[in-house]
Motif scaffolding. Structure first.
Motif, PDB file in Angstrom:
ATOM      1  N   LEU A  14       3.286  33.997 -19.219  1.00  0.00           N
ATOM      2  CA  LEU A  14       2.061  33.429 -19.786  1.00  0.00           C
ATOM      3  C   LEU A  14       1.051  33.160 -18.675  1.00  0.00           C
ATOM      4  CD1 LEU A  14       3.544  30.977 -22.446  1.00  0.00           C
ATOM      5  CD2 LEU A  14       2.190  33.020 -22.891  1.00  0.00           C
ATOM      6  N   ILE A  44      -2.551  35.018 -19.762  1.00  0.00           N
ATOM      7  CA  ILE A  44      -3.764  34.327 -20.203  1.00  0.00           C
ATOM      8  C   ILE A  44      -4.976  34.731 -19.351  1.00  0.00           C
ATOM      9  CG2 ILE A  44      -4.809  32.068 -20.655  1.00  0.00           C
ATOM     10  CD1 ILE A  44      -2.529  32.890 -22.577  1.00  0.00           C
ATOM     11  N   ALA A 100       4.079  29.659 -26.314  1.00  0.00           N
ATOM     12  CA  ALA A 100       3.627  31.039 -26.507  1.00  0.00           C
ATOM     13  C   ALA A 100       2.854  31.167 -27.814  1.00  0.00           C
ATOM     14  CB  ALA A 100       4.822  31.990 -26.483  1.00  0.00           C
ATOM     15  N   TRP A 115      -1.022  32.009 -28.319  1.00  0.00           N
ATOM     16  CA  TRP A 115      -1.439  33.173 -29.108  1.00  0.00           C
ATOM     17  C   TRP A 115      -2.573  32.767 -30.047  1.00  0.00           C
ATOM     18  CZ3 TRP A 115      -1.833  34.503 -34.245  1.00  0.00           C
ATOM     19  CH2 TRP A 115      -2.073  35.863 -34.489  1.00  0.00           C
ATOM     20  N   CYS A 129       1.285  26.551 -17.439  1.00  0.00           N
ATOM     21  CA  CYS A 129       2.494  27.246 -17.911  1.00  0.00           C
ATOM     22  C   CYS A 129       3.487  27.404 -16.763  1.00  0.00           C
ATOM     23  CB  CYS A 129       2.142  28.613 -18.474  1.00  0.00           C
ATOM     24  SG  CYS A 129       1.235  28.526 -20.008  1.00  0.00           S
ATOM     25  N   ALA A 181       4.670  40.170 -18.562  1.00  0.00           N
ATOM     26  CA  ALA A 181       3.331  40.098 -19.161  1.00  0.00           C
ATOM     27  C   ALA A 181       2.746  41.491 -19.379  1.00  0.00           C
ATOM     28  CB  ALA A 181       2.409  39.273 -18.268  1.00  0.00           C
ATOM     29  N   PRO A 195       0.804  36.805 -25.990  1.00  0.00           N
ATOM     30  CA  PRO A 195       1.718  35.667 -25.778  1.00  0.00           C
ATOM     31  C   PRO A 195       2.979  35.713 -26.632  1.00  0.00           C
ATOM     32  CG  PRO A 195      -0.541  34.902 -25.860  1.00  0.00           C
ATOM     33  CD  PRO A 195      -0.575  36.372 -26.199  1.00  0.00           C
TER      34      PRO A 195
END
Lengths: 308, 372
Positions: B89, B93, B224, B228, B271, B303, B310
């Protein structure tokens, strides 16, 4: 005891000695990266190339008994990584920064995989030239115990600087880096130029790795490189893509890297880890001081994704 | 699948059909191309093993057994998946804004260390566990958010490349931890490995009943999902995606690009901070060099494999956690070095990025309607 007579001079001397030693891998990686970036591409994978080169160099030196063959093998291994990067990046929709990160992890993984058996044995190291034999002071002698690769690096920096300015090849590389459409209009293959530049850059990074394992620190371990390959990228930006400035910047970074061991040699062990972080801090501060979002950097290749 | 839907919907609603077909085609691509990449990497790795005279069949069998074969290996897998969700994450992001942050490792280490350090006065004062853990959680999240948020600020206000800056900060973070762990905050009663004082068995976070994995895994799934929603269903997420698509367009629209960058990076760092918190509070019980176990780097791969989505990160983290968990078994049974798993992951990463070139170019998925 001469050592005690020198007193505080020990620290700058040790830093000078360290600067010369520690700067060599920086010099090679940054020259390689400089060449790659001049052609308009960025290779963040040089960290992996450096580690793999260090392993290959050490293993070759161990098996053949010739450290110079090791340097050559490291360069070839490095150029393979560079070629891989150059090849993948020419595919459409592929991000050169992400590929660099992937190759960094892949290269380090491969180096650890094949390097396991070479952690213990001793391989023949590169000989050094004792330029300090005129002096009685052991510190000066050890400071001027210079590895030939360092001198090669200096020559290479000058040669690259001259070539960028004065040769046809230098012009082609610079043109590809500044404007791909212009290069295409002139009938040059942008992909080919970048492929060759990345491959040559990989070769230099591999040689830099061989210096790590064959001269200083002079053994293959898994913690051999700690970000030198990546710091070299920052160093190139700081040096404004000028090979001569790369040499100066490499010396500066080398001196910063030598700060911790130099202080340790006079008995200052407090904060050893802190001083070990000095090169990273220096890199960060230099980037903060020298980069600005408001103006584009002088000498920056126009096609470079990192400065856009 | 695609064909059935097309035939059903096409005659009645031509415009919706085009849209639906495109969406399905896109969806199929997002699923298919990473799968092709995984298969491709597996084939290449088999060739690699064959070249070394090892059996790929044994390798993949052991991989399955060590990662997903038994309940014990599942526990092992999920324990590794938990930090991977967070570190992935941390990459995903900022990636939505077009930032490539690879310093999750450092944020994890520093947050974990700071959490362990803040626990010391609480533990010596014999504070109740919820207070100890609460303080640790707040500190870990704050440190992580500041650390990566700083990278975002450097990027926006000084124009410094975030990839290099975050990795440099990673090395600095690890040096900071070593500095204290080997110095001022070293637990003298533990001569073997330089560590901080343990936070104490009573203050440790327990396991989810029946799964054998600590609560960090559940928190990871919740975070997560929340992220999202944030990235896909809020104006913040929309603004972030516009920025990622085209910074100039975002600026022209009057979006506060700098603020978006710093906040997204801070969320990402938070995170990574959670990963550090759970590693200390549920696994290690203290801060030491074991915190830098490479979760930050594997998280980058997670990722990218999840295409920075996410929710998809969760299964991908379990998948790669399984590969990592099987490493020990493979090492023992096949006599391969411990870096074997690292090579496999690196290979997956490279092949995955190469496969990006296939988007919009798969012959059986393209159609006259798709402009891409």
């Amino acid at each position: 005891m001469i050592e005690t007579e020198l007193g505080w001079l020990t620290v700058p001397l040790a830093m000078l000695a360290g600067a010369i030693r520690v700067s060599t891998p920086f010099l090679f990686v940054s020259l390689g990266e400089c060449l790659t970036e001049k052609s308009g591409r960025i290779n963040l994978g040089l960290e992996g190339t450096l580690v793999f080169g260090a392993m290959t160099g050490y293993a070759t030196s161990y098996h053949t008994g010739s450290p110079w063959l090791g340097v050559l093998a490291a360069g070839i291994a490095g150029s393979l990584f560079g070629a891989l990067h150059g090849f993948i990046c020419k595919l459409p929709k592929v991000n050169d920064i992400a590929i660099g990160i992937a190759l960094m992890l892949f290269g380090t993984g491969l180096a650890f995989f094949f390097g396991k058996p070479y952690i213990q044995p001793q391989a023949p190291r590169l000989p050094s030239i004792g330029l300090g034999s005129w002096s009685d002071v052991p510190q000066i002698r050890s400071a001027l115990d210079i590895n030939p690769l360092f001198l090669v690096g200096i020559v290479l920096a000058i040669a690259l600087w001259w070539a960028f300015k004065n040769t046809r090849w230098g012009l082609i590389v610079r043109m590809t880096g500044d404007s791909a459409p212009a290069a295409r209009a002139m009938g040059y293959s942008v992909d080919l130029v970048r492929f060759l530049a990345t491959t040559a850059g990989g070769f230099l990074a591999g040689v830099g790795g061989a210096f790590l394992s064959l001269s200083y620190p002079g053994a293959w371990t898994e913690g051999l490189s700690s970000g030198q390959g990546l710091m070299a990228v920052a160093l190139v930006i700081f040096a404004r893509w000028n090979p001569l400035a790369c040499f100066g910047a490499a010396l500066l970074f080398g001196a910063a890297g030598a700060l911790g061991p130099a202080l340790q040699s006079v008995g200052i062990t407090q904060g050893y880890y802190f001083f070990n972080a000095a090169p990273y801090l220096l890199t960060l501060f230099i980037m903060i001081a020298s980069v600005s979002p408001k103006r584009s950097l002088k000498g920056a290749p126009g096609e470079l994704s990192i400065t856009k | 699948m695609t064909d059935i839907v097309q035939q059903d919907v096409a005659p009645a609603l031509p415009s919706v059909f085009a849209d639906t077909a495109t969406r399905i085609r896109r969806g199929a691509e997002y699923l298919l191309i990473p799968l092709i990449a995984l298969v491709g990497a597996a084939v290449l790795f088999s060739l690699f093993l064959l070249a070394l005279g090892k059996s790929p069949v044994t390798f993949y069998a052991l991989l399955w057994q060590g990662g997903f074969g038994t309940s014990f290996s599942w526990t092992n897998t999920l324990v590794r998946a938990a930090p991977l969700i967070f570190t992935a994450l941390c990459v995903a992001i900022p990636a939505r804004l077009g930032l490539v942050i690879i310093g999750g490792e450092g944020a994890l280490v520093l947050s974990g260390f700071c959490a362990a350090a803040i626990a010391i006065p609480f533990v010596t004062a014999a504070a109740p566990p919820f207070l100890v853990l609460g303080a640790m959680l707040v500190v870990a999240v704050a440190v992580g958010a500041l650390w990566i948020g700083f990278v975002g600020a450097l990027r926006h206000y000084r124009g410094i490349n975030e990839t290099i800056a975050s990795l440099l900060l990673s090395y600095i973070a690890i040096a900071i931890m070593n500095f204290f762990v080997e110095g001022a905050l070293r637990d003298i009663s533990n001569p073997n490995k330089p560590s901080t004082m343990p936070i104490g068995e009573a203050n440790m976070i327990g396991d989810i009943p029946g799964l054998g994995v600590h609560w960090g895994f559940a928190v990871g799934i919740v975070v997560a999902i929340v992220l999202w929603v944030l990235m896909n269903r809020t104006t913040f997420g929309f603004a972030a995606r516009v920025t990622g698509g085209n910074v100039r367009a975002a600026r022209a629209q009057g979006l506060a690009v700098g603020k978006l960058m710093v906040i997204s990076c801070a969320i990402a760092g938070a995170c990574a901070g959670l990963a550090g918190f759970f590693e200390v509070a549920a696994i290690q019980g203290r801060a030491n060099a074991s915190l830098a176990a490479g979760y930050g780097f594997t998280g980058i791969l997670v990722a990218f494999l999840a295409r920075h989505n996410p929710i998809v990160i969760v299964p991908v983290a379990i998948f790669l956690g399984g590969i990592a968990a099987a490493g020990g078994l493979i090492q023992r049974r096949m006599g391969l070095p411990d870096a074997t798993v690292q090579v496999l992951m690196g290979l997956i990463f490279v092949v995955l990025l190469v496969s990006e070139t296939l988007y919009g170019r798969l012959p059986f998925l393209s159609s006259k309607g798709a402009s891409r």
